[in-house]
Write a protein that holds these residues in place. Structure first.
Motif, PDB file in Angstrom:
ATOM      1  N   PRO A  46     -14.994   2.128  34.231  1.00 38.27           N
ATOM      2  CA  PRO A  46     -15.360   1.477  35.504  1.00 38.27           C
ATOM      3  C   PRO A  46     -16.298   0.281  35.298  1.00 38.27           C
ATOM      4  O   PRO A  46     -16.211  -0.716  36.017  1.00 38.27           O
ATOM      5  N   TYR A  47     -17.158   0.387  34.318  1.00 37.05           N
ATOM      6  CA  TYR A  47     -18.063  -0.706  33.943  1.00 37.05           C
ATOM      7  C   TYR A  47     -17.249  -1.919  33.498  1.00 37.05           C
ATOM      8  O   TYR A  47     -17.521  -3.052  33.920  1.00 37.05           O
ATOM      9  N   LEU A  48     -16.249  -1.703  32.681  1.00 37.53           N
ATOM     10  CA  LEU A  48     -15.389  -2.790  32.221  1.00 37.53           C
ATOM     11  C   LEU A  48     -14.656  -3.431  33.398  1.00 37.53           C
ATOM     12  O   LEU A  48     -14.573  -4.661  33.491  1.00 37.53           O
ATOM     13  N   VAL A  49     -14.172  -2.614  34.306  1.00 34.27           N
ATOM     14  CA  VAL A  49     -13.477  -3.140  35.487  1.00 34.27           C
ATOM     15  C   VAL A  49     -14.448  -3.941  36.359  1.00 34.27           C
ATOM     16  O   VAL A  49     -14.130  -5.050  36.811  1.00 34.27           O
ATOM     17  N   TRP A  50     -15.643  -3.424  36.581  1.00 38.82           N
ATOM     18  CA  TRP A  50     -16.617  -4.120  37.424  1.00 38.82           C
ATOM     19  C   TRP A  50     -17.047  -5.445  36.796  1.00 38.82           C
ATOM     20  O   TRP A  50     -17.167  -6.451  37.483  1.00 38.82           O
ATOM     21  N   VAL A  51     -17.263  -5.438  35.482  1.00 41.12           N
ATOM     22  CA  VAL A  51     -17.656  -6.678  34.811  1.00 41.12           C
ATOM     23  C   VAL A  51     -16.503  -7.681  34.836  1.00 41.12           C
ATOM     24  O   VAL A  51     -16.730  -8.884  34.911  1.00 41.12           O
ATOM     25  N   SER A  52     -15.267  -7.204  34.827  1.00 40.93           N
ATOM     26  CA  SER A  52     -14.114  -8.099  34.991  1.00 40.93           C
ATOM     27  C   SER A  52     -14.195  -8.791  36.350  1.00 40.93           C
ATOM     28  O   SER A  52     -14.027 -10.012  36.458  1.00 40.93           O
ATOM     29  N   PHE A  53     -14.464  -8.004  37.385  1.00 43.57           N
ATOM     30  CA  PHE A  53     -14.614  -8.577  38.727  1.00 43.57           C
ATOM     31  C   PHE A  53     -15.846  -9.482  38.787  1.00 43.57           C
ATOM     32  O   PHE A  53     -15.797 -10.571  39.374  1.00 43.57           O
ATOM     33  N   ALA A  54     -16.942  -9.056  38.179  1.00 41.37           N
ATOM     34  CA  ALA A  54     -18.168  -9.855  38.194  1.00 41.37           C
ATOM     35  C   ALA A  54     -17.954 -11.195  37.491  1.00 41.37           C
ATOM     36  O   ALA A  54     -18.513 -12.212  37.900  1.00 41.37           O
ATOM     37  N   TRP A  55     -17.132 -11.206  36.430  1.00 37.78           N
ATOM     38  CA  TRP A  55     -16.826 -12.460  35.754  1.00 37.78           C
ATOM     39  C   TRP A  55     -16.083 -13.399  36.704  1.00 37.78           C
ATOM     40  O   TRP A  55     -16.394 -14.584  36.793  1.00 37.78           O
ATOM     41  N   LEU A  56     -15.111 -12.843  37.443  1.00 40.87           N
ATOM     42  CA  LEU A  56     -14.388 -13.663  38.426  1.00 40.87           C
ATOM     43  C   LEU A  56     -15.329 -14.170  39.514  1.00 40.87           C
ATOM     44  O   LEU A  56     -15.212 -15.304  39.982  1.00 40.87           O
ATOM     45  N   LEU A  57     -16.255 -13.332  39.910  1.00 40.71           N
ATOM     46  CA  LEU A  57     -17.248 -13.726  40.907  1.00 40.71           C
ATOM     47  C   LEU A  57     -18.141 -14.846  40.364  1.00 40.71           C
ATOM     48  O   LEU A  57     -18.369 -15.857  41.038  1.00 40.71           O
ATOM     49  N   ASN A  58     -18.641 -14.675  39.145  1.00 38.36           N
ATOM     50  CA  ASN A  58     -19.462 -15.698  38.496  1.00 38.36           C
ATOM     51  C   ASN A  58     -18.667 -17.000  38.388  1.00 38.36           C
ATOM     52  O   ASN A  58     -19.190 -18.089  38.665  1.00 38.36           O
TER      53      ASN A  58
END
Length: 158
Positions: free
Chosen positions: A138-150
Motif C-alpha cells: 500500500p505504501y508503494l501504491v500511495w507513493v505512486s499516487f503521491a508522485w503523480l500529485l507532486n
C-alpha cells in the motif's frame, strides 16, 4: 540465518520500529504546508488535505511492522534492513525538499528514487517474510499516487 526474536525483546523491537517510522514523519511538523502550499494551483485529482494524516499514519504503522517482521527473522545488520532504512531516509527527505525549500522538481526526482527504494525493499522482503512485503505494497501504491500529485503541482506551478 533465521533468528526469530520472541518475548519482551520482540515487543521492544516493535516499539523501536514504530519510533523510527514515525521519526521519518517528523519533518512534517518542522515543515508544515503553510501559506505557500495554499497558494499553489492543485491538480484536479488532489485529495482534500485532511486525508494525508490518516493515510500516512496507517502507512507508517505498516512500514514499521514490516521492518519488525524482517528484523525478527534476520536481525539488524542485513541487506534487507539497509534497504528498509534507505527508503525511510528518502521518505523523510521529501518533506523538507517540497515544503521547506519549495523545490517541487527536485522533490519529484527524489520521490522517484523513494519509489524505486520501496520497490527494491518490497522485493527483498518477499524472500524473507511475505507478510512484511505485503505490508509495504500500500505504501508503494500511495507513493505512486503521491508522485503523480507532486508532478501535477510541479507542472501547474512552474
Amino acid at each position: 540465518m533465521q533468528t526469530t526474536k520472541r518475548g519482551w525483546k520482540s515487543w521492544v523491537g516493535l516499539l523501536l520500529f514504530l519510533v523510527l517510522a514515525f521519526l521519518a514523519a517528523s519533518p512534517g511538523a518542522l515543515f508544515p504546508p503553510g501559506a505557500w502550499y495554499a497558494s499553489l494551483q492543485p491538480p484536479f485529482y488532489a485529495p482534500p488535505n485532511w486525508i494525508f494524516g490518516p493515510v500516512w499514519t496507517l502507512l507508517y504503522i505498516g512500514i514499521a511492522v514490516s521492518g519488525w517482521l524482517v528484523w525478527r527473522r534476520r536481525g539488524l545488520q542485513t541487506r534487507e534492513m539497509g534497504l528498509w532504512a534507505m527508503q525511510l531516509l528518502l521518505n523523510a527527505l521529501w518533506t523538507p525538499l517540497f515544503f521547506g525549500l519549495n523545490w517541487l522538481g527536485v522533490a519529484l526526482v527524489e520521490m522517484a528514487l523513494l519509489w524505486l527504494a520501496i520497490l527494491v525493499c518490497t522485493r527483498a522482503f518477499w524472500n524473507v517474510s511475505r507478510p512484511a512485503s505485503v505490508l509495504l505494497m500500500p505504501y508503494l501504491v500511495w507513493v505512486s499516487f503521491a508522485w503523480l500529485l507532486n508532478a501535477g503541482f510541479w507542472w501547474l506551478n512552474r
